[in-house]
Enzyme design. Structure first.
Site, PDB file in Angstrom:
ATOM      1  N   TYR A   3      -0.286  29.597  18.106  1.00 51.88           N
ATOM      2  CA  TYR A   3       0.343  29.019  19.304  1.00 51.88           C
ATOM      3  C   TYR A   3       0.189  29.896  20.543  1.00 51.88           C
ATOM      4  O   TYR A   3       0.712  29.551  21.608  1.00 51.88           O
ATOM      5  CB  TYR A   3       1.859  28.874  19.109  1.00 51.88           C
ATOM      6  CG  TYR A   3       2.340  28.142  17.882  1.00 51.88           C
ATOM      7  CD1 TYR A   3       2.119  26.774  17.714  1.00 51.88           C
ATOM      8  CD2 TYR A   3       3.085  28.804  16.912  1.00 51.88           C
ATOM      9  CE1 TYR A   3       2.605  26.112  16.597  1.00 51.88           C
ATOM     10  CE2 TYR A   3       3.580  28.146  15.794  1.00 51.88           C
ATOM     11  CZ  TYR A   3       3.330  26.796  15.647  1.00 51.88           C
ATOM     12  OH  TYR A   3       3.829  26.140  14.551  1.00 51.88           O
TER      13      TYR A   3
ATOM     14  N   CYS B  49     -11.479  39.009   9.880  1.00 51.17           N
ATOM     15  CA  CYS B  49     -12.769  38.782  10.547  1.00 51.17           C
ATOM     16  C   CYS B  49     -12.711  37.587  11.496  1.00 51.17           C
ATOM     17  O   CYS B  49     -13.424  36.590  11.298  1.00 51.17           O
ATOM     18  CB  CYS B  49     -13.830  38.559   9.503  1.00 51.17           C
ATOM     19  SG  CYS B  49     -13.800  39.818   8.262  1.00 51.17           S
TER      20      CYS B  49
ATOM     21  N   TYR C 172       9.287  30.947  10.770  1.00 48.79           N
ATOM     22  CA  TYR C 172       7.862  30.605  10.846  1.00 48.79           C
ATOM     23  C   TYR C 172       6.997  31.874  10.825  1.00 48.79           C
ATOM     24  O   TYR C 172       5.952  31.935  11.469  1.00 48.79           O
ATOM     25  CB  TYR C 172       7.570  29.720  12.072  1.00 48.79           C
ATOM     26  CG  TYR C 172       8.507  28.531  12.128  1.00 48.79           C
ATOM     27  CD1 TYR C 172       8.374  27.487  11.213  1.00 48.79           C
ATOM     28  CD2 TYR C 172       9.565  28.474  13.040  1.00 48.79           C
ATOM     29  CE1 TYR C 172       9.260  26.420  11.214  1.00 48.79           C
ATOM     30  CE2 TYR C 172      10.457  27.405  13.042  1.00 48.79           C
ATOM     31  CZ  TYR C 172      10.296  26.379  12.131  1.00 48.79           C
ATOM     32  OH  TYR C 172      11.178  25.322  12.126  1.00 48.79           O
TER      33      TYR C 172
HETATM   34  C1  LIG Z   1      12.538  17.226  11.196  1.00 46.59           C
HETATM   35  C2  LIG Z   1      12.739  18.646  11.572  1.00 46.59           C
HETATM   36  N1  LIG Z   1      13.987  19.129  11.598  1.00 46.59           N
HETATM   37  C3  LIG Z   1      14.233  20.419  11.936  1.00 46.59           C
HETATM   38  C4  LIG Z   1      13.201  21.288  12.252  1.00 46.59           C
HETATM   39  C5  LIG Z   1      13.543  22.706  12.604  1.00 46.59           C
HETATM   40  O1  LIG Z   1      13.175  23.004  13.899  1.00 46.59           O
HETATM   41  P1  LIG Z   1      13.649  24.364  14.593  1.00 46.59           P
HETATM   42  O2  LIG Z   1      13.194  25.468  13.711  1.00 46.59           O
HETATM   43  O3  LIG Z   1      12.962  24.363  15.892  1.00 46.59           O
HETATM   44  O4  LIG Z   1      15.116  24.315  14.720  1.00 46.59           O
HETATM   45  C6  LIG Z   1      11.881  20.821  12.252  1.00 46.59           C
HETATM   46  C7  LIG Z   1      10.778  21.705  12.608  1.00 46.59           C
HETATM   47  O5  LIG Z   1       9.625  21.395  12.567  1.00 46.59           O
HETATM   48  C8  LIG Z   1      11.651  19.462  11.886  1.00 46.59           C
HETATM   49  O6  LIG Z   1      10.413  18.966  11.861  1.00 46.59           O
END
Ligand SMILES: Cc1ncc(COP(=O)(O)O)c(C=O)c1O
Length: 413
Positions: free
Chosen positions: A317, A342, A371
């Site tokens: 990102y 690489c 993440y």
């Molecule tokens: C359906 C849904 N709920 C909750 C989340 C959690 O998002 P965040 O980590 O931004 O709170 C996501 C993230 O992709 C999602 O797709």
């Protein structure tokens, strides 16, 4: 309580020097702060107290069993997106009646698994999915509860990859389609219409998109509530943003609550939230050790033992992670922090003022609790890092470092 701050010139995770952790468990290493996780959960719970939401931790942000269990112990439910996440959640002690299951592509196998566990509801992205859940529920002789995912067409002003509530995104359906889908679902056997779901994106830093989304669905929810007695929940998803960069302002929780609580209260539905990043993001860091420092005519490169396979966000990102030396050092210079993979895309920072470090020094990437490890891979046949949970002065290795043997497990030559 301070988390990941300098004490006597060394970064501490809660009460533990990060140097000690790196020496004991090796690098690259993920380090988590249990008390940060607890504090985030409780700050959200308190801010939203007037509607007492069911806060379902979004497991995808950080699925480590110890992290998931920390939130469960605080009272959280779970937001899952796969059979694997359901398995993990149950193994960590989750109450199935507090689990919601999202995702555009649920398989029959996953649906049946969730139905057998009697989860709270499925968030459903299309009519065919509702039909599939009804069929699976008939087969098992149970009732499946569903909440259609509405796409409210709101711009959350975040990264295009994590924008999920605009017309052009694959997620959910517009209000008119949801209304039609609700009447179809109401006629299907073994299905109960439990409510409505939305999730407009991730790392949202302003309150307005959330308020706009709630306002946009309010009338619709009121109508559905009158039409279908089983319609009891409004799930407003996740997406609450956090601070990554110095000077960045995270979502102001009281302002967030001021904007969304009154309309939610007026609706009188049970509120569900699905935060991931907000709960986990700043409760984790990734520590890596400098292997080489090299310069050419135009640039200086700091090469660490951590790489894009360990923390993908900068490469995927272009995300910013604050980078600090674990042992406080005076100097700094412009450099790229890169890994051994690489790919020229294997970087954590480019052209950034970074601490003056040399071979053997430790660097820490902040805000890696969400993440981070969740997106780690073994690309370039690099075993995934270890994960450590710190709670005050206690540390527990909550995931062992993978080995070369792990890399080839299950393969045949
Ligand atoms: C359906 C849904 N709920 C909750 C989340 C959690 O998002 P965040 O980590 O931004 O709170 C996501 C993230 O992709 C999602 O797709």
């Amino acid at each position: 309580m301070s988390t990941f701050e300098y004490r006597d010139g060394i970064i501490h995770a809660e009460d533990v020097p990060v140097t000690e952790l790196a020496d004991k468990y090796g690098t690259p290493l993920y380090v988590y702060s249990r008390n940060h996780f607890r504090a985030q959960y409780n700050s959200l719970k308190d801010a939203m107290a007037d509607v007492s939401p069911l806060i379902c931790y979004s497991v995808k942000a950080n699925p480590n069993a110890s992290v998931v269990r920390t939130f469960i112990e605080e009272g959280a439910g779970l937001d899952i997106v796969s059979g694997g996440e359901l398995y993990r959640g149950l193994a960590a002690g989750a109450d199935p009646s507090k689990i919601v299951f999202a995702g555009v592509g649920k398989t029959r196998e996953e649906i049946e698994y969730a139905l057998k566990q009697q989860i709270l509801f499925f968030t459903v992205e299309s009519e065919p999915e509702a039909i599939r859940i009804s069929e699976c529920a008939q087969k098992l002789g149970v009732t499946g509860r569903i909440a259609f995912r509405v796409n409210p067409d709101v711009d959350p002003k975040t990264h295009e990859y994590t924008t999920t509530g605009k017309k052009e995104n694959k997620f959910g359906m517009d209000v008119a389609r949801v209304e039609k889908a609700c009447s179809v679902a109401a006629s299907l056997p073994n299905l109960e219409l439990a409510g409505l779901h939305m999730h407009i994106g991730s790392q949202i830093l302003t309150v307005e998109p959330f308020a706009e989304a709630v306002t946009k669905v309010s009338n619709f929810c009121s109508r559905m509530k009158t039409t279908y007695p089983s319609f009891k929940y409004l799930d407003i998803g996740g997406g609450v943003g956090i601070k990554y960069e110095p000077g960045q302002r995270p979502v102001d929780l009281p302002a967030f609550a001021d904007a969304v609580v009154p309309p939610l209260k007026k609706l009188g539905l049970s509120v569900v939230m699905e935060p991931g990043r907000f709960l986990a993001g700043n409760g984790g860091v990734m520590v890596c050790r400098v292997q080489y420092v090299k310069e050419n005519e135009v640039k200086k490169f700091i090469i660490s033992d951590g790489a894009m396979n360990d923390l993908l966000r900068p490469s995927l990102y272009g995300s910013y992670h604050e980078i600090v030396a674990v042992k406080e050092c005076a100097g700094s210079a412009q450099a790229d922090l890169v890994g051994p993979i690489c790919e020229s895309g294997d970087f954590f920072a480019q052209g950034r003022e970074l601490p003056t470090v040399e071979e053997g020094d430790l660097l820490m990437l902040k805000s890696a609790g969400a993440y981070g490890f969740a997106m780690a891979s073994t690309y370039n046949s690099r075993p995934r890092p270890a994960e450590v949970m710190v709670d005050g002065s206690q540390t527990v290795l909550v995931r062992e470092r993978e080995t070369w043997e792990d890399l080839v497990r299950g393969e045949k030559s």
